[in-house]
Motif scaffolding. Structure first.
Motif, PDB file in Angstrom:
ATOM      1  N   LEU A 195       6.132   1.908   2.615  1.00  0.00           N
ATOM      2  CA  LEU A 195       6.142   0.319   2.787  1.00  0.00           C
ATOM      3  C   LEU A 195       5.941  -0.027   4.331  1.00  0.00           C
ATOM      4  CD1 LEU A 195       9.056  -1.211   0.497  1.00  0.00           C
ATOM      5  CD2 LEU A 195       6.666  -0.643  -0.041  1.00  0.00           C
ATOM      6  N   ALA A 196       5.227   0.879   5.017  1.00  0.00           N
ATOM      7  CA  ALA A 196       5.034   0.967   6.331  1.00  0.00           C
ATOM      8  C   ALA A 196       4.476  -0.438   6.928  1.00  0.00           C
ATOM      9  CB  ALA A 196       4.194   1.976   7.139  1.00  0.00           C
ATOM     10  N   GLU A 197       3.717  -1.004   6.029  1.00  0.00           N
ATOM     11  CA  GLU A 197       3.080  -2.355   6.639  1.00  0.00           C
ATOM     12  C   GLU A 197       4.106  -3.457   6.545  1.00  0.00           C
ATOM     13  OE1 GLU A 197       1.862  -0.269   3.981  1.00  0.00           O
ATOM     14  OE2 GLU A 197      -0.169   0.123   4.534  1.00  0.00           O
ATOM     15  N   GLN A 198       5.227  -3.376   6.004  1.00  0.00           N
ATOM     16  CA  GLN A 198       6.194  -4.259   6.178  1.00  0.00           C
ATOM     17  C   GLN A 198       7.053  -4.209   7.503  1.00  0.00           C
ATOM     18  OE1 GLN A 198       8.690  -4.463   2.747  1.00  0.00           O
ATOM     19  NE2 GLN A 198       6.752  -4.418   1.354  1.00  0.00           N
ATOM     20  N   VAL A 199       6.958  -3.237   8.113  1.00  0.00           N
ATOM     21  CA  VAL A 199       7.691  -2.923   9.442  1.00  0.00           C
ATOM     22  C   VAL A 199       6.915  -3.879  10.588  1.00  0.00           C
ATOM     23  CG1 VAL A 199       8.293  -1.431  11.132  1.00  0.00           C
ATOM     24  CG2 VAL A 199       8.292  -0.597   8.839  1.00  0.00           C
TER      25      VAL A 199
ATOM     26  N   PHE B 197      17.012  -0.069   3.697  1.00  0.00           N
ATOM     27  CA  PHE B 197      17.171   1.290   2.856  1.00  0.00           C
ATOM     28  C   PHE B 197      15.662   1.451   2.038  1.00  0.00           C
ATOM     29  CE2 PHE B 197      17.976   2.708  -1.596  1.00  0.00           C
ATOM     30  CZ  PHE B 197      18.819   3.809  -1.244  1.00  0.00           C
ATOM     31  N   GLU B 198      15.160   0.368   1.636  1.00  0.00           N
ATOM     32  CA  GLU B 198      13.947   0.305   0.859  1.00  0.00           C
ATOM     33  C   GLU B 198      12.833   1.016   1.996  1.00  0.00           C
ATOM     34  OE1 GLU B 198      13.592   0.522  -2.109  1.00  0.00           O
ATOM     35  OE2 GLU B 198      15.471  -0.018  -2.617  1.00  0.00           O
TER      36      GLU B 198
ATOM     37  N   ARG C 299      11.466   1.684  14.835  1.00  0.00           N
ATOM     38  CA  ARG C 299      11.781   2.921  14.044  1.00  0.00           C
ATOM     39  C   ARG C 299      10.326   3.490  13.335  1.00  0.00           C
ATOM     40  NH1 ARG C 299      16.684  -0.135  10.794  1.00  0.00           N
ATOM     41  NH2 ARG C 299      15.112  -1.872  11.331  1.00  0.00           N
ATOM     42  N   LEU C 300       9.352   2.806  13.177  1.00  0.00           N
ATOM     43  CA  LEU C 300       8.267   3.373  12.561  1.00  0.00           C
ATOM     44  C   LEU C 300       7.562   4.389  13.696  1.00  0.00           C
ATOM     45  CD1 LEU C 300       5.535   1.926  10.352  1.00  0.00           C
ATOM     46  CD2 LEU C 300       4.960   3.059  12.342  1.00  0.00           C
ATOM     47  N   ALA C 301       7.383   3.957  15.061  1.00  0.00           N
ATOM     48  CA  ALA C 301       7.036   4.620  15.989  1.00  0.00           C
ATOM     49  C   ALA C 301       8.062   5.732  16.225  1.00  0.00           C
ATOM     50  CB  ALA C 301       7.031   3.656  17.215  1.00  0.00           C
ATOM     51  N   GLN C 302       9.200   5.663  15.971  1.00  0.00           N
ATOM     52  CA  GLN C 302      10.038   6.707  16.201  1.00  0.00           C
ATOM     53  C   GLN C 302       9.584   7.960  15.214  1.00  0.00           C
ATOM     54  OE1 GLN C 302      14.285   5.865  15.680  1.00  0.00           O
ATOM     55  NE2 GLN C 302      14.877   8.031  15.962  1.00  0.00           N
TER      56      GLN C 302
ATOM     57  N   ILE D   1      -1.447   9.430  14.784  1.00  0.00           N
ATOM     58  CA  ILE D   1      -1.010   9.275  13.355  1.00  0.00           C
ATOM     59  C   ILE D   1      -1.335   8.064  12.602  1.00  0.00           C
ATOM     60  CG2 ILE D   1       1.163   9.161  11.931  1.00  0.00           C
ATOM     61  CD1 ILE D   1       1.083  11.596  13.378  1.00  0.00           C
ATOM     62  N   THR D   2      -2.234   8.352  11.510  1.00  0.00           N
ATOM     63  CA  THR D   2      -2.884   7.367  10.847  1.00  0.00           C
ATOM     64  C   THR D   2      -1.833   6.517   9.686  1.00  0.00           C
ATOM     65  OG1 THR D   2      -3.462   8.893   8.895  1.00  0.00           O
ATOM     66  CG2 THR D   2      -4.763   8.805  10.712  1.00  0.00           C
ATOM     67  N   GLY D   3      -2.423   5.511   9.246  1.00  0.00           N
ATOM     68  CA  GLY D   3      -1.566   4.875   8.177  1.00  0.00           C
ATOM     69  C   GLY D   3      -1.334   5.471   6.945  1.00  0.00           C
ATOM     70  N   ASP D   4      -2.171   6.237   6.622  1.00  0.00           N
ATOM     71  CA  ASP D   4      -1.838   7.045   5.378  1.00  0.00           C
ATOM     72  C   ASP D   4      -0.732   8.328   5.719  1.00  0.00           C
ATOM     73  OD1 ASP D   4      -3.716   5.761   3.777  1.00  0.00           O
ATOM     74  OD2 ASP D   4      -5.282   7.178   4.257  1.00  0.00           O
ATOM     75  N   GLU D   5      -0.806   8.819   6.785  1.00  0.00           N
ATOM     76  CA  GLU D   5       0.112   9.816   6.988  1.00  0.00           C
ATOM     77  C   GLU D   5       1.523   9.084   7.063  1.00  0.00           C
ATOM     78  OE1 GLU D   5      -2.946  12.667   9.737  1.00  0.00           O
ATOM     79  OE2 GLU D   5      -1.947  10.920  10.782  1.00  0.00           O
ATOM     80  N   ILE D   6       1.650   8.034   7.907  1.00  0.00           N
ATOM     81  CA  ILE D   6       2.904   7.539   8.157  1.00  0.00           C
ATOM     82  C   ILE D   6       3.510   7.130   6.857  1.00  0.00           C
ATOM     83  CG2 ILE D   6       2.453   5.070   8.602  1.00  0.00           C
ATOM     84  CD1 ILE D   6       4.681   7.463  10.520  1.00  0.00           C
ATOM     85  N   ARG D   7       2.496   6.540   6.131  1.00  0.00           N
ATOM     86  CA  ARG D   7       3.014   6.035   4.502  1.00  0.00           C
ATOM     87  C   ARG D   7       3.483   7.152   3.510  1.00  0.00           C
ATOM     88  NH1 ARG D   7      -1.196   2.192   5.162  1.00  0.00           N
ATOM     89  NH2 ARG D   7      -2.837   3.599   4.348  1.00  0.00           N
ATOM     90  N   ALA D   8       3.221   8.279   4.037  1.00  0.00           N
ATOM     91  CA  ALA D   8       4.104   9.474   3.319  1.00  0.00           C
ATOM     92  C   ALA D   8       5.455   9.489   3.362  1.00  0.00           C
ATOM     93  CB  ALA D   8       3.363  10.889   3.559  1.00  0.00           C
TER      94      ALA D   8
END
Length: 990
Positions: free
Chosen positions: A179-183, A250-251, A190-193, A168-175
């Protein structure tokens, strides 16, 4: 059958909910589903209980409830009893819709259905649910699970279409997480989940779109579980933010659930494009998911605890040729899907299916054909051989994979403990399935035995309390609630002490780690996705501090230490109301409301209490409060209907009753309320129709029969009036008999031992005697699809043959002796004389053995009794009137009694193990019950040990059932307790 050009595409979205979908459609984010809704028919669809996906999706695929289809949970013991395995479709006891279609030369594609491992050898393609399970850390396994793809030669091709979570790419997960970079992924899983769920559902879509283009198919079923996983993982972050959710979390995660729905709509659009126009499309879910103020603040730590987040209403959309446009459907149930699909293909619906065809969706009314059962139709159905088993080692590895993935709770190291826990869950789920079908009497023995073994399982006690209330065992209810309350308070106190000690150990070991010490522990694998704290933080990772056994104990004590005042007050109020103490009941329920002010069911119970007290204002206010919280609550709508009837406002009452029925069709009380209101409005025909439906759903509904008798008499239909008056009298007699049994029946004591390391083993035989609820089994009463008039005609005073049936050595001879002594002569040739096994005689007829080839002699058997074993019931002449007496006995006792009989006669019998013989007998009894169910023959079932323990009560029941005067004293003398020589041994003696 000629090949049909019709196609049906069934798409399952686990946990999809209109409360999420409607706002997204209004925003234009789900255009493809909106197009289906506007061009077709749609509505809410009611789920079944328990709300567990393997059970629900199997009911969807079979049209049958769990106690018919046999899938009862997430895992089960292996056939050899050595360990446990993920629930497989080998445990399914009936055909799925694709098996029926297979017999009718239809090709199917089935993807990801739960459970569908091992994939079935159908004409077409099946890819099982296990094929799509991956790991957040290692992605998909190097090779797919064995037998997960049919035909097997497609396995490699299917593997190449899966999307690994690590790809899964960064662009795909950012959809999903802008703010995925802040994880911080080293601390926050939770991002991996999210990536794992996204990869799995995309893999299903990849294979679905590939196969729809490359394979011939008539029926395609595609199951997506991603919405359910997105919701369980991230619904707590969905807007609006709740006070206990950190603003940062939340954000980060607030968009995931809504984007998950939008992504499913995109996948739907592509599938629709590839499927073509001449296809009937069904999109549905098995249940909903609370997205609003009804979201729970916590999830119970117990098996299937996350189900508390589910909502009882799912979504249903059907679109295609001949389907009504922009039409709203009411009263749908998961069980209706398979009958509707069969009707779409022009195939008959099995009368043994629990669902019905959704006729209202069609522009031209369908002519629905029926057959007794598809189970009796031979042909290439694409099922596995009956003796097929999975390798135990592979099964255990597959189960551990599900544990690692978070689908089931952690396993104990002890296989025996795992097996016992799996049996508990299967029986508990079976009991809840019985309760859901209003078969509370069947649930009680399962719940009592479970509570004896696991007295700390509070959820079991609550379900048992509901059964006692439903069957009006008020004294037993009060006793049970007192026991539960006292034990729970003491249990929480002890658990708090034990949990505190674990917290001290946690602090000690954490300090030791920080000082460089290395206590012995299991390998640290990093934080797990289910360990997010209630504030959204990742809690201290106990995996790095405690070993597996300590982890399980720590979590258990933490859960038990949390005493829930709401549950205690709710049960106290529930018991008080059942006892008629409305004031005390309302006081307890008001205290419960202070603890949990957002539970609609609690306000419904309060409204019912006000109804009992004839306080209409309080009742209306309570039901309206329930509707503020849940506008689709059918019981609150029904309560308002009854309130407005008492207020002499029938028009308003009828409207609320209609709304209640629209949310929950199978509710005789609601149909009665509607019929009563319509009669007040002088809509006599419609009133009769509603009241008839009430007694169809509950043939023993005395008040409905009385109302129908009154109306028919007023309308000049004396015959119909007499019929319903007769049924009302019969229902009243049955009620008195049940009350007598309730007075005689003593509830078994539930152990008060708490937090015991060793489960308490009950005396199974004593429990069996104590737990039997009543002598008539609901499963054998009547065929549900007969009209009321047909059922009534069966009960006329006319000649009939009394058939005594059961397995050999189940007590059929004793029953024949009782009937003969009572005054009903036995049809016997006396060829088989009394012996040591049956010193009072067999009362058999030798020609009965040849029923399969010669049965016309039964026509001369009116007003007599005849013994026919269950295996021969289907060969009885169809043009006769019968009443069946079904003898039931513990299968273990029957097998052992037959063995002793063979030994005494120096005969070998069949070359079959006792275990296999038990399985065969169980199946034969089930087939006989199904046959009786289809024929609608009046039947009373008796437990052998109950007759031995209460012969007079049994004799009186027989007299009422047969409708003839019997010599009760002589019948009682026939029962010799000393002949009950083969009994189930207490568990501790085995």
């Amino acid at each position: 059958m000629p090949k049909s050009t019709k196609k049906v595409l069934l798409i399952g979205w686990d946990a999809a909910d209109w409360k999420m979908i409607h706002p997204l459609m209004d925003e234009g984010r789900m255009p493809y589903l909106q197009r289906l809704v506007e061009g077709g028919s749609s509505g809410n669809i009611c789920t079944l209980h328990p709300v567990l996906s393997p059970m629900l999706w199997t009911s969807i695929a079979t049209g049958k409830r769990p106690y018919q289809h046999g899938i009862l949970g997430f895992f089960e013991p292996t056939p050899d009893g050595s360990t446990i395995q993920p629930m497989t479709n080998l445990s399914r006891k009936c055909k799925a819709v694709w098996n029926i279609l297979n017999q009718n030369e239809k090709r199917s594609i089935v993807l990801g259905w739960w459970p569908s491992q091992p994939a079935e050898p159908i004409d077409g393609v099946m890819v099982s649910d296990l094929f799509f399970k991956s790991s957040m850390r290692s992605g998909f396994a190097a090779s797919a699970p064995k037998l997960s793809v049919i035909p097997e030669e497609l396995t490699k091709e299917m593997e190449e279409l899966r999307l690994d979570p690590r790809d899964i790419t960064g662009d795909e997960i950012r959809a999903f997480i802008p703010l995925a970079e802040q994880v911080d992924q080293k601390k926050d899983p939770r991002l991996a989940q999210c990536a794992k769920v996204l990869a799995e559902c995309t893999s299903v879509q990849n294979i679905a779109t590939h196969l729809v283009e490359t394979q011939e198919w008539d029926f395609m079923a595609v199951y997506f579980d991603a919405i359910d996983h997105f919701c369980h993982g991230f619904m707590k972050y969905h807007p609006p933010r709740r006070p206990f959710i950190k603003e940062k979390d939340f954000e980060l995660y607030k968009d995931i659930v809504a984007m998950g729905y939008a992504y499913h709509d995109l996948m739907l659009g592509r599938l629709l494009q590839l499927a073509g126009d001449d296809v009937t499309v069904i999109v549905m879910s098995d249940h909903g998911f609370h997205p609003d103020h009804l979201r729970p603040d916590y999830v119970p730590y117990e098996p299937a605890g996350p189900a508390i987040e589910h909502r009882d209403l799912g979504i249903f959309v059907i679109n295609g040729p001949g389907i009504k446009k922009d039409h709203l459907l009411f009263g749908l149930n998961l069980l209706d899907v398979t009958p509707t699909i069969l009707a779409l293909f022009g195939l008959p619906v099995g009368k043994d299916m629990d669902g019905r065809v959704i006729r209202d969706a069609f522009e031209v009314p369908l002519r629905v054909k029926t057959i007794p059962s598809w189970e009796k139709i031979d042909g290439r159905d694409g099922r596995h051989p009956e003796d097929m088993e999975l390798d135990a080692g592979e099964s255990k590895q597959a189960l551990q994979q599900l544990v690692d993935l978070g689908y089931v709770e952690s396993l104990a190291d002890d296989d025996d403990e795992n097996i016992e826990r799996s049996k508990l869950e299967l029986n508990f789920n079976l009991a809840r399935a019985y309760i859901d079908a209003n078969r509370h009497a069947d649930a009680i023995p399962l719940l009592v035995e479970a509570l004896k073994k696991y007295p700390s399982e509070y959820r079991i006690g609550i379900q048992l309390a509901m059964c006692y209330r439903r069957l009006e065992r008020i004294n037993d209810l009060r006793q049970l609630v007192t026991q539960l309350r006292e034990r729970r308070i003491n249990e929480a106190k002890i658990a708090q002490e034990k949990a505190q000690r674990y917290n001290e150990i946690l602090r000690e070991r954490t300090a030791a780690l920080s000082e460089g010490s290395s206590p012995v522990m299991e390998e640290f694998e990093g934080p797990q996705p289910d360990e997010a704290g209630e504030n959204g933080d990742v809690s201290p990772n106990i995996n790095s501090i405690f070993n597996k056994e300590e982890q399980l104990e720590f979590r258990r004590y933490q859960a038990l230490a949390q005493l829930n005042p709401y549950a205690l007050e709710f049960l106290a109020g529930y018991a008080a109301l059942a006892s008629g103490d409305t004031e005390a009941g309302l006081e307890s329920l008001q205290r419960a409301i202070l603890q949990e002010p957002r539970k609609p069911g609690l306000y419904v119970l309060v409204g019912d209490a006000f109804l009992m007290a004839e306080k209409w204002d309080g009742a209306i206010a309570s039901f309206e409060k329930a509707l503020e919280l849940d506008e689709n609550n059918p019981q609150a709508l029904l309560g308002l209907a009854e309130c407005w009837m008492h207020r002499k406002k029938p028009r308003r009452a009828a409207e609320y009753a209609r709304q209640s029925i629209g949310r929950l069709f199978h509710n005789p009380r609601a149909h009665f309320a509607l019929g009563s209101a319509l009669y007040r409005l002088k809509q006599v025909g419609k009133a009769i129709e509603s009241l008839e439906r009430a007694v169809e759903q509950n043939p023993n509904y005395r008040q409905a029969h009385q109302r129908l008798a009154f109306i028919h008499k007023k309308e000049g239909n004396q015959e119909a009036s007499d019929e319903h008056a007769r049924w009302a009298r019969m229902a009243a007699k049955a009620s008195r008999l049940q009350q007598q049994e309730r007075d005689d029946w003593k509830a078994p004591e539930i152990p008060t031992t708490i937090l015991d390391d060793k489960p308490i083993l009950p005396d199974r035989y004593a429990a069996m005697i104590a737990n039997e609820d009543d002598l008539m089994l609901p499963t054998l009463k009547q065929a549900p699809r007969r009209t009321v008039r047909q059922n009534l005609s069966l009960m006329k005073d006319q000649p009939f043959v009394t058939i005594v049936t059961g397995l050999p050595r189940s007590g059929t001879s004793m029953m024949m002796q009782m009937l003969s002594a009572g005054g009903i002569p036995a049809l016997t040739d006396n060829r088989r004389v009394a012996d040591e096994d049956n010193p009072r005689g067999y009362l058999e007829l030798d020609v009965t053995k040849r029923l399969a080839n010669e049965n016309r002699w039964v026509l001369d058997a009116n007003r007599r009794s005849l013994k026919v074993i269950v295996q021969l019931l289907e060969y009885l002449p169809r043009d006769m009137h019968y009443k069946f007496i079904f003898m039931l006995r513990d299968i273990g006792e029957i097998v052992e009694s037959q063995r002793k009989m063979l030994d005494r006669n120096q005969a070998e019998g069949g070359n079959i193990t006792p275990e296999k013989l038990s399985s065969v007998f169980n199946r034969q009894v089930g087939q006989a019950q199904q046959l009786i169910h289809e024929k609608g023959v009046p039947t009373m079932a008796f437990r052998y040990h109950r007759i031995v323990s209460a012969p007079r009560l049994a004799s009186n029941s027989l007299q009422q059932f047969l409708g003839v005067e019997l010599d009760i004293d002589e019948m009682v003398r026939c029962v010799d307790k000393t002949l009950y020589r083969t009994k189930v041994q207490p568990a501790e003696e085995q």
